[in-house]
Design a protein around this motif. Structure first.
Motif, PDB file in Angstrom:
ATOM      1  N   HIS A   1       0.681  -1.070  -0.210  1.00  7.29           N
ATOM      2  CA  HIS A   1       0.143  -0.016  -0.089  1.00  7.29           C
ATOM      3  C   HIS A   1       0.705   1.295  -0.170  1.00  7.29           C
ATOM      4  CE1 HIS A   1      -3.973  -1.479   0.754  1.00  7.29           C
ATOM      5  NE2 HIS A   1      -3.590  -2.600   1.095  1.00  7.29           N
ATOM      6  N   ALA A   2       2.300   1.265  -0.171  1.00  9.69           N
ATOM      7  CA  ALA A   2       2.878   2.236  -0.135  1.00  9.69           C
ATOM      8  C   ALA A   2       2.826   3.080  -1.215  1.00  9.69           C
ATOM      9  CB  ALA A   2       4.450   1.833  -0.075  1.00  9.69           C
ATOM     10  N   HIS A   3       3.019   4.475  -1.044  1.00  6.83           N
ATOM     11  CA  HIS A   3       2.806   5.631  -2.224  1.00  6.83           C
ATOM     12  C   HIS A   3       3.434   5.319  -3.211  1.00  6.83           C
ATOM     13  CE1 HIS A   3      -0.190   7.854   0.207  1.00  6.83           C
ATOM     14  NE2 HIS A   3       0.913   7.999   1.149  1.00  6.83           N
ATOM     15  N   ASP A   4       4.889   4.760  -3.178  1.00 10.79           N
ATOM     16  CA  ASP A   4       5.805   4.700  -4.350  1.00 10.79           C
ATOM     17  C   ASP A   4       5.152   3.427  -5.064  1.00 10.79           C
ATOM     18  OD1 ASP A   4       6.488   3.071  -2.299  1.00 10.79           O
ATOM     19  OD2 ASP A   4       8.322   3.125  -2.839  1.00 10.79           O
ATOM     20  N   VAL A   5       4.601   2.235  -4.531  1.00 20.11           N
ATOM     21  CA  VAL A   5       4.139   1.264  -5.186  1.00 20.11           C
ATOM     22  C   VAL A   5       2.971   1.639  -6.236  1.00 20.11           C
ATOM     23  CG1 VAL A   5       3.101  -0.936  -4.876  1.00 20.11           C
ATOM     24  CG2 VAL A   5       4.942  -0.524  -3.467  1.00 20.11           C
ATOM     25  N   LYS A   6       2.129   2.347  -5.368  1.00 13.86           N
ATOM     26  CA  LYS A   6       0.827   2.702  -6.092  1.00 13.86           C
ATOM     27  C   LYS A   6       1.168   3.716  -7.406  1.00 13.86           C
ATOM     28  CE  LYS A   6      -2.515   1.964  -2.268  1.00 13.86           C
ATOM     29  NZ  LYS A   6      -3.230   2.518  -1.409  1.00 13.86           N
TER      30      LYS A   6
END
Length: 350
Positions: free
Chosen positions: A266-271
């Motif tokens: 759910h990390a921002h960089d993943v999304k």
């Protein structure tokens, strides 16, 4: 506590057990023998496969009448069986209060219907009703009751978004179009032993206790290219790198990745990277790993590796890679998932 009456000696009781040919009486005599050896009623009756209430009935019958008190009261004929009406009632009770232990079913038959069956006959009867005897699969009590509905809504939303972007990419196809797959991580260990084996002695197996780096990321695709890679950790940077590999292996068309709720997912960089790569992330409902078809693939992979002895990290990783490549060609792990979540959409085309 009910004390057992010692109508006969231990040796005389042992001799009766050796000579008795009726399995029902033999169970009762073995129960009494366990009491002679100091067991309490619940422990003694559990050892012969019956419930506590039955045990107390037996000890009272023994204390009152000795060996004769243990002879089933079947009037000299065959032991009674369930009538068709009783059998219907029996099945209803089983269904309403399942699951049951074997001892509990024996006790139910004895207390409610005055019927006794051998272990073998009872097993056949329960199987004929469609019941299964297995170790219960544990699941998290926090799993939502409507987990299936939640996932169905999330998947439909992702598919609708793809159709809205380009209606030509609405079908799930192997040559472009939309690819659907499942992402997860696992941590095989060379010392894991999962297979049961036959042996004339207590089975043992030589294992390696070396600590290998085998943090395994896997992508199991329904209709695209699978991927497996070994990552140094499960942080968002590793997840991003694996998403790039998934996209490299599936360069054409829209891509849906179903995954669990591990924090780094759910990390921002993943999304942000997923959006940049044209990947729709469909998160499972919380505490619902049973809805990810890669889970049974991991179980079979670990099962296959559990009979292999390795002392090299490279060899171990190579075995994982080769086993994953072989297993991921099977669609059977996801067949129920497809039937449940994609069968009615008309979007899956082989």
């Amino acid at each position: 506590m009910v004390e057992v009456e010692r109508h006969i000696s231990k040796d005389e009781l042992a001799e009766l057990i050796r000579e008795e040919t009726d399995s029902r009486i033999n169970d009762r005599l073995n129960f009494i023998q366990h009491l002679y050896h100091g067991d309490e009623v619940p422990e003694a009756v559990g050892k012969v496969g019956y419930g506590t209430t039955t045990g107390y009935n037996w000890i009272h019958a023994w204390n009152d009448d000795g060996v004769e008190g243990l002879v089933p009261n079947f009037g000299g004929g065959r032991p009674p069986k369930l009538t068709s009406e009783q059998e219907e009632q029996f099945i209803i009770i089983l269904a309403e209060d399942a699951p049951w232990t074997t001892a509990e079913v024996h006790e139910l038959l004895a207390e409610e219907f005055g019927v006794e069956y051998s272990e073998r006959h009872l097993r056949r009867k329960l199987e004929s009703y469609g019941m299964k005897y297995a170790k219960p699969k544990p699941y998290d009590y926090r799993r939502p009751d409507d987990a299936d509905e939640i996932l169905d809504e999330r998947l439909e939303k992702a598919l609708d978004e793809i159709e809205n972007v380009d209606s030509d990419e609405g079908e799930l196809m192997t040559d472009g179009g939309c690819t659907v797959g499942f992402f997860d991580e696992t941590f095989p260990k060379p010392e894991d032993v999962y297979q049961r084996v036959w042996d004339f002695e207590t089975p043992s197996q030589e294992v390696s206790t070396e600590r290998f780096d085998a943090n395994t990321f896997g992508f199991y695709a329904l209709n695209g290219a699978d991927a497996v890679e070994f990552m140094p950790n499960s942080k968002s940077e590793s997840v991003c790198e694996f998403l790039r590999q998934i996209r490299e292996k599936n360069p054409e068309g829209a891509l849906i990745v179903v995954l669990d709720n591990y924090p780094s997912h759910h990390a921002h960089d993943v999304k942000d990277l997923a959006e940049e790569l044209g990947i729709r992330l469909v998160f499972l409902p919380k505490y619902s790993p049973h809805l990810n078809p890669i889970e049974p693939l991991w179980r079979e992979l670990k099962y296959a590796l559990s009979r292999v002895f390795v002392t090299s990290e490279d060899t171990f990783q190579s075995l994982i890679q080769n086993t994953f490549d072989r297993l991921s060609t099977k669609l059977s792990y996801a067949q129920d998932w497809i039937d449940k979540f994609l069968a009615d959409s008309g979007r899956l085309r082989q």
